[in-house]
Design a protein around this motif. Structure first.
Motif, PDB file in Angstrom:
ATOM      1  N   TYR A 127      60.850  -7.492  83.193  1.00 38.77           N
ATOM      2  CA  TYR A 127      60.773  -8.156  81.909  1.00 38.77           C
ATOM      3  C   TYR A 127      61.686  -9.586  81.954  1.00 38.77           C
ATOM      4  CZ  TYR A 127      61.491  -9.404  77.110  1.00 38.77           C
ATOM      5  OH  TYR A 127      61.625  -9.961  76.130  1.00 38.77           O
ATOM      6  N   GLN A 128      62.850  -9.515  82.520  1.00 38.35           N
ATOM      7  CA  GLN A 128      63.848 -10.412  82.595  1.00 38.35           C
ATOM      8  C   GLN A 128      63.142 -11.706  83.306  1.00 38.35           C
ATOM      9  OE1 GLN A 128      66.351 -10.432  80.694  1.00 38.35           O
ATOM     10  NE2 GLN A 128      66.136  -8.168  80.416  1.00 38.35           N
ATOM     11  N   VAL A 129      62.599 -11.480  84.591  1.00 35.86           N
ATOM     12  CA  VAL A 129      61.931 -12.547  85.377  1.00 35.86           C
ATOM     13  C   VAL A 129      60.778 -13.360  84.343  1.00 35.86           C
ATOM     14  CG1 VAL A 129      60.683 -13.075  87.540  1.00 35.86           C
ATOM     15  CG2 VAL A 129      62.862 -11.738  87.689  1.00 35.86           C
ATOM     16  N   ARG A 130      59.895 -12.383  83.999  1.00 34.25           N
ATOM     17  CA  ARG A 130      58.805 -13.149  83.104  1.00 34.25           C
ATOM     18  C   ARG A 130      59.394 -13.844  82.118  1.00 34.25           C
ATOM     19  NH1 ARG A 130      55.492  -7.181  82.258  1.00 34.25           N
ATOM     20  NH2 ARG A 130      54.560  -7.075  84.161  1.00 34.25           N
ATOM     21  N   ALA A 131      60.515 -13.038  81.355  1.00 34.93           N
ATOM     22  CA  ALA A 131      61.102 -14.223  80.288  1.00 34.93           C
ATOM     23  C   ALA A 131      61.534 -15.368  80.615  1.00 34.93           C
ATOM     24  CB  ALA A 131      62.192 -13.044  79.576  1.00 34.93           C
ATOM     25  N   ILE A 132      61.968 -15.288  81.864  1.00 39.37           N
ATOM     26  CA  ILE A 132      62.606 -16.598  82.361  1.00 39.37           C
ATOM     27  C   ILE A 132      61.524 -17.572  82.484  1.00 39.37           C
ATOM     28  CG2 ILE A 132      63.785 -17.592  84.394  1.00 39.37           C
ATOM     29  CD1 ILE A 132      65.225 -14.864  84.626  1.00 39.37           C
ATOM     30  N   CYS A 133      60.431 -16.984  83.307  1.00 42.74           N
ATOM     31  CA  CYS A 133      59.327 -18.153  83.528  1.00 42.74           C
ATOM     32  C   CYS A 133      58.605 -18.314  82.001  1.00 42.74           C
ATOM     33  CB  CYS A 133      58.187 -17.278  84.224  1.00 42.74           C
ATOM     34  SG  CYS A 133      58.970 -16.942  86.136  1.00 42.74           S
ATOM     35  N   ASN A 134      58.660 -17.476  81.047  1.00 41.55           N
ATOM     36  CA  ASN A 134      57.600 -17.818  79.842  1.00 41.55           C
ATOM     37  C   ASN A 134      58.702 -18.767  79.133  1.00 41.55           C
ATOM     38  OD1 ASN A 134      55.669 -16.108  80.541  1.00 41.55           O
ATOM     39  ND2 ASN A 134      56.268 -14.361  79.447  1.00 41.55           N
ATOM     40  N   SER A 135      60.155 -18.698  79.152  1.00 38.91           N
ATOM     41  CA  SER A 135      60.770 -19.562  78.296  1.00 38.91           C
ATOM     42  C   SER A 135      60.886 -20.797  78.926  1.00 38.91           C
ATOM     43  CB  SER A 135      62.275 -18.709  78.165  1.00 38.91           C
ATOM     44  OG  SER A 135      62.820 -18.806  79.503  1.00 38.91           O
ATOM     45  N   SER A 136      60.627 -21.083  80.354  1.00 41.08           N
ATOM     46  CA  SER A 136      60.505 -22.231  80.943  1.00 41.08           C
ATOM     47  C   SER A 136      59.271 -22.877  80.456  1.00 41.08           C
ATOM     48  CB  SER A 136      60.809 -22.268  82.432  1.00 41.08           C
ATOM     49  OG  SER A 136      61.624 -21.572  82.912  1.00 41.08           O
ATOM     50  N   LYS A 137      58.361 -22.273  80.504  1.00 40.24           N
ATOM     51  CA  LYS A 137      57.127 -23.075  80.125  1.00 40.24           C
ATOM     52  C   LYS A 137      56.948 -23.138  78.613  1.00 40.24           C
ATOM     53  CE  LYS A 137      53.495 -19.994  79.168  1.00 40.24           C
ATOM     54  NZ  LYS A 137      52.332 -19.315  79.006  1.00 40.24           N
ATOM     55  N   ALA A 138      57.637 -22.433  77.704  1.00 39.51           N
ATOM     56  CA  ALA A 138      57.637 -22.498  76.341  1.00 39.51           C
ATOM     57  C   ALA A 138      58.535 -23.761  76.072  1.00 39.51           C
ATOM     58  CB  ALA A 138      58.112 -21.351  75.650  1.00 39.51           C
ATOM     59  N   ALA A 139      59.501 -23.857  76.817  1.00 34.15           N
ATOM     60  CA  ALA A 139      60.365 -25.118  76.378  1.00 34.15           C
ATOM     61  C   ALA A 139      59.790 -26.347  76.231  1.00 34.15           C
ATOM     62  CB  ALA A 139      61.672 -25.174  77.537  1.00 34.15           C
ATOM     63  N   VAL A 140      58.793 -26.713  77.584  1.00 34.19           N
ATOM     64  CA  VAL A 140      58.059 -27.804  77.583  1.00 34.19           C
ATOM     65  C   VAL A 140      57.093 -27.859  76.910  1.00 34.19           C
ATOM     66  CG1 VAL A 140      59.039 -28.283  79.810  1.00 34.19           C
ATOM     67  CG2 VAL A 140      56.809 -27.032  79.785  1.00 34.19           C
ATOM     68  N   SER A 141      56.517 -26.484  76.624  1.00 32.19           N
ATOM     69  CA  SER A 141      55.338 -26.637  75.763  1.00 32.19           C
ATOM     70  C   SER A 141      55.513 -26.886  74.407  1.00 32.19           C
ATOM     71  CB  SER A 141      54.533 -25.157  75.619  1.00 32.19           C
ATOM     72  OG  SER A 141      53.450 -25.164  75.014  1.00 32.19           O
ATOM     73  N   ARG A 142      56.749 -26.684  73.862  1.00 34.72           N
ATOM     74  CA  ARG A 142      57.262 -27.012  72.472  1.00 34.72           C
ATOM     75  C   ARG A 142      57.458 -28.358  72.224  1.00 34.72           C
ATOM     76  NH1 ARG A 142      60.019 -21.114  72.764  1.00 34.72           N
ATOM     77  NH2 ARG A 142      58.238 -19.814  71.654  1.00 34.72           N
ATOM     78  N   LEU A 143      57.863 -28.833  73.289  1.00 36.49           N
ATOM     79  CA  LEU A 143      58.072 -30.290  73.224  1.00 36.49           C
ATOM     80  C   LEU A 143      56.779 -31.430  73.564  1.00 36.49           C
ATOM     81  CD1 LEU A 143      61.373 -30.261  75.442  1.00 36.49           C
ATOM     82  CD2 LEU A 143      60.955 -30.517  72.966  1.00 36.49           C
ATOM     83  N   GLY A 144      55.429 -30.564  73.644  1.00 37.79           N
ATOM     84  CA  GLY A 144      54.418 -31.329  73.712  1.00 37.79           C
ATOM     85  C   GLY A 144      53.550 -31.179  74.882  1.00 37.79           C
ATOM     86  N   VAL A 145      54.054 -30.518  75.893  1.00 35.96           N
ATOM     87  CA  VAL A 145      53.363 -30.402  77.349  1.00 35.96           C
ATOM     88  C   VAL A 145      52.339 -29.134  77.128  1.00 35.96           C
ATOM     89  CG1 VAL A 145      53.692 -29.687  79.544  1.00 35.96           C
ATOM     90  CG2 VAL A 145      55.317 -31.478  78.379  1.00 35.96           C
ATOM     91  N   GLU A 146      51.249 -29.663  77.693  1.00 31.87           N
ATOM     92  CA  GLU A 146      50.235 -28.441  77.783  1.00 31.87           C
ATOM     93  C   GLU A 146      50.416 -27.573  78.933  1.00 31.87           C
ATOM     94  OE1 GLU A 146      46.446 -28.477  76.785  1.00 31.87           O
ATOM     95  OE2 GLU A 146      46.637 -30.015  75.173  1.00 31.87           O
ATOM     96  N   ALA A 147      50.411 -26.094  78.629  1.00 27.95           N
ATOM     97  CA  ALA A 147      51.012 -25.270  79.431  1.00 27.95           C
ATOM     98  C   ALA A 147      49.930 -24.165  79.599  1.00 27.95           C
ATOM     99  CB  ALA A 147      52.229 -24.812  79.220  1.00 27.95           C
ATOM    100  N   PRO A 148      49.323 -23.734  80.471  1.00 22.25           N
ATOM    101  CA  PRO A 148      48.451 -22.652  80.501  1.00 22.25           C
ATOM    102  C   PRO A 148      48.904 -21.090  80.188  1.00 22.25           C
ATOM    103  CG  PRO A 148      48.874 -23.299  82.727  1.00 22.25           C
ATOM    104  CD  PRO A 148      49.556 -24.276  81.792  1.00 22.25           C
ATOM    105  N   PHE A 149      48.050 -20.389  79.394  1.00 22.65           N
ATOM    106  CA  PHE A 149      48.661 -19.173  79.167  1.00 22.65           C
ATOM    107  C   PHE A 149      48.810 -18.384  80.649  1.00 22.65           C
ATOM    108  CE2 PHE A 149      47.306 -14.317  78.920  1.00 22.65           C
ATOM    109  CZ  PHE A 149      48.347 -14.039  78.153  1.00 22.65           C
ATOM    110  N   VAL A 150      49.935 -17.416  80.846  1.00 25.24           N
ATOM    111  CA  VAL A 150      49.910 -16.770  81.873  1.00 25.24           C
ATOM    112  C   VAL A 150      50.051 -15.212  81.770  1.00 25.24           C
ATOM    113  CG1 VAL A 150      51.355 -16.301  84.182  1.00 25.24           C
ATOM    114  CG2 VAL A 150      51.033 -18.583  83.126  1.00 25.24           C
ATOM    115  N   GLU A 151      49.299 -14.329  82.079  1.00 25.01           N
ATOM    116  CA  GLU A 151      49.391 -13.077  82.127  1.00 25.01           C
ATOM    117  C   GLU A 151      50.740 -12.513  82.396  1.00 25.01           C
ATOM    118  OE1 GLU A 151      47.559  -9.680  80.361  1.00 25.01           O
ATOM    119  OE2 GLU A 151      46.280 -11.537  80.738  1.00 25.01           O
ATOM    120  N   ASP A 152      51.447 -11.408  81.891  1.00 27.85           N
ATOM    121  CA  ASP A 152      52.559 -10.824  82.234  1.00 27.85           C
ATOM    122  C   ASP A 152      51.988  -9.468  82.809  1.00 27.85           C
ATOM    123  OD1 ASP A 152      54.431 -12.729  81.259  1.00 27.85           O
ATOM    124  OD2 ASP A 152      54.498 -11.648  79.128  1.00 27.85           O
ATOM    125  N   ASN A 153      51.778  -9.583  84.130  1.00 24.23           N
ATOM    126  CA  ASN A 153      51.297  -8.524  84.807  1.00 24.23           C
ATOM    127  C   ASN A 153      51.852  -8.059  86.205  1.00 24.23           C
ATOM    128  OD1 ASN A 153      50.001 -10.454  86.181  1.00 24.23           O
ATOM    129  ND2 ASN A 153      47.838  -9.943  85.780  1.00 24.23           N
TER     130      ASN A 153
END
Length: 172
Positions: free
Chosen positions: A53-79
């Motif tokens: 979970y922690q590794v997923r959260a780190i990766c997701n938060s990185s993606k979300a950080a730039v996405s919320r600033l306007g960068v297109e970021a693809p959905f990534v399955e947590d699997n």
């Protein structure tokens, strides 16, 4: 200093460090004959999340950080279920960040950010506030937790594993 410089290269550096830390965890489990699942599903305390979970959260938060600033970021399955899966997920996050257009991030410095979550929507007056007060601290919260999960199981990690490539040796 630009918003991009404060965020994206920093996230990339620490994601690279995380990859090395996770790989040390995998090597430790193999060397000690510990089932990988036991390491990956370990929790510091019952109401905290696992290493996966922690590794997923780190990766997701990185993606979300730039996405919320306007960068297109693809959905990534947590699997992810294995150490190799986690390393690949981290590599994917790094690649996404390496492809970010600095101008898009920098353009968000004074723009408001609305963070939509399951707990409700949260408002940040500027992209700068969002990065400085939430995105980077949240990233490090999960990174520290992942680090501590592995340390608690006996993986030999030190501060320089977390802070790898942060310092430049100064020779007077």
């Amino acid at each position: 200093m630009s918003l991009y410089t404060q965020s994206v290269p920093v996230l990339i550096k620490y994601l690279d460090n995380l990859s090395k830390i996770v790989q040390k965890g995998a090597a430790f489990a193999e060397e000690k004959g510990i089932k990988a699942e036991d390491v990956l599903h370990y929790r510091l305390i019952a109401d905290q999340q696992t290493l996966i979970y922690q590794v997923r959260a780190i990766c997701n938060s990185s993606k979300a950080a730039v996405s919320r600033l306007g960068v297109e970021a693809p959905f990534v399955e947590d699997n992810e279920q294995t150490f190799d899966d986690l390393v690949k997920r981290i590599e994917h996050a790094i690649q996404l960040l390496e492809d970010v257009d600095a101008a898009i991030v920098d353009a968000a410095v004074d723009r408001e950010v609305i963070m939509e979550t399951r707990m409700g929507n949260f408002y940040f007056k500027t992209g700068q506030q969002y990065i400085s007060e939430y995105a980077i601290p949240n990233f490090h919260f999960h990174m520290s937790t992942a680090y501590c999960i592995l340390c608690a199981q006996g993986v030999q990690l030190g501060a320089m594993d977390y802070l790898n490539n942060v310092f430049t040796k100064h020779e007077p």
